[in-house]
Every structure is written in C-alpha cells, then in structure tokens.
Write a protein that holds these residues in place. Sequence first.
Motif, PDB file in Angstrom:
ATOM      1  N   VAL A  47      20.318  72.782  61.239  1.00 55.25           N
ATOM      2  CA  VAL A  47      21.340  73.389  60.376  1.00 55.25           C
ATOM      3  C   VAL A  47      22.716  72.851  60.774  1.00 55.25           C
ATOM      4  N   LEU A  48      22.976  72.793  62.065  1.00 57.55           N
ATOM      5  CA  LEU A  48      24.240  72.235  62.543  1.00 57.55           C
ATOM      6  C   LEU A  48      24.370  70.775  62.121  1.00 57.55           C
ATOM      7  N   PHE A  49      23.276  70.037  62.223  1.00 59.57           N
ATOM      8  CA  PHE A  49      23.265  68.634  61.806  1.00 59.57           C
ATOM      9  C   PHE A  49      23.560  68.515  60.313  1.00 59.57           C
ATOM     10  N   ALA A  50      23.008  69.409  59.504  1.00 58.71           N
ATOM     11  CA  ALA A  50      23.244  69.384  58.059  1.00 58.71           C
ATOM     12  C   ALA A  50      24.699  69.706  57.737  1.00 58.71           C
ATOM     13  N   VAL A  51      25.302  70.618  58.471  1.00 58.12           N
ATOM     14  CA  VAL A  51      26.703  70.963  58.238  1.00 58.12           C
ATOM     15  C   VAL A  51      27.605  69.787  58.609  1.00 58.12           C
ATOM     16  N   ALA A  52      27.298  69.122  59.710  1.00 61.92           N
ATOM     17  CA  ALA A  52      28.149  68.039  60.186  1.00 61.92           C
ATOM     18  C   ALA A  52      27.960  66.741  59.413  1.00 61.92           C
ATOM     19  N   CYS A  53      26.720  66.405  59.084  1.00 60.60           N
ATOM     20  CA  CYS A  53      26.428  65.089  58.507  1.00 60.60           C
ATOM     21  C   CYS A  53      25.959  65.133  57.061  1.00 60.60           C
ATOM     22  N   GLY A  54      25.656  66.293  56.549  1.00 61.50           N
ATOM     23  CA  GLY A  54      25.163  66.416  55.184  1.00 61.50           C
ATOM     24  C   GLY A  54      23.664  66.683  55.164  1.00 61.50           C
ATOM     25  N   THR A  55      23.231  67.331  54.099  1.00 58.34           N
ATOM     26  CA  THR A  55      21.826  67.713  53.977  1.00 58.34           C
ATOM     27  C   THR A  55      20.918  66.502  53.841  1.00 58.34           C
TER      28      THR A  55
END
Length: 139
Positions: A47-55
């Motif tokens: 989820v953190l990765f999706a917020v930072a880099c996009g889904t």
Amino acid sequence: MNSVILRAGTRYLTGLLLIFSVYMLLRGHNEPGGGFIGGLIGSTGFVLFAVACGTADARRALRVDPQSIAMVGLGLALLSGLFAAFFGDDLFTGQWLFLGATETEKGLPISTVLAFDIGVYLVVFGSVLTLVFAMEEEI
C-alpha cells in the motif's frame, strides 16, 4: 506525488515490511501474531509502495493479481481444515508431520495449523491489496 525521497525510501521499507510480516506469521504459533497480523503488515508495504510510486508500479512489483493470492490462501486454509477428516478427526484438528524424525530425534515439526495460518496470511494480504488498489485506481 513525485517525492524522490519517498520513492527511494519506500522501496527499502516495503522489503523490510515483507520480511517482518513473515516473521510475525511464523511467530504466531507460540506468541501473539500469526497469519492475520502478518498479512496486514505485508499488505501495508505494498500500500505504501502504491501511494509513493502509483498503483500500476505496485501491481507490476507484486507480479500476481491480489485476488488470485486471496483465492489461493482461501483454498489452502480450507484444505488444511479438511485434512483432519482423512484421519477420522474433527474438522480443523491439527495434524502434525515430523520431517527427519528418528527414534532419538524429534525432527522438524510441520502442521496443518501452519498451513492454515499461511492461508489466512494470503487471504488478508490479497484482500487488502485488492480493496486498496481498486480504491486507488478510482481516484
């Protein structure tokens, strides 16, 4: 969001959260923890990765559809519960196998309880990511 610091830090933090989630999964048999909390911690990394880099980048990093992960986990949890029926026990009764056991040594214990916890881990991990990715893509 185009923060270079957040993107760089997230890549390392995601790996650390996944390692910690596996630790919590395996720790859960004897102390607090287990499949549920491990799955939540692991999904938090993505989820953190999706917020930072996009889904889209998070889906590529995951490499497997989150719904498929949840379905495999549900099947594993169900099979581990039904496994006791093969031995004439009640459903979800723990069955143990000791790998490498001899008359003098106990061996490595493997149980259906561990398989059930892994199934719960995968269900929680896949379900949370399915919901979060769907909400993130709607925005």
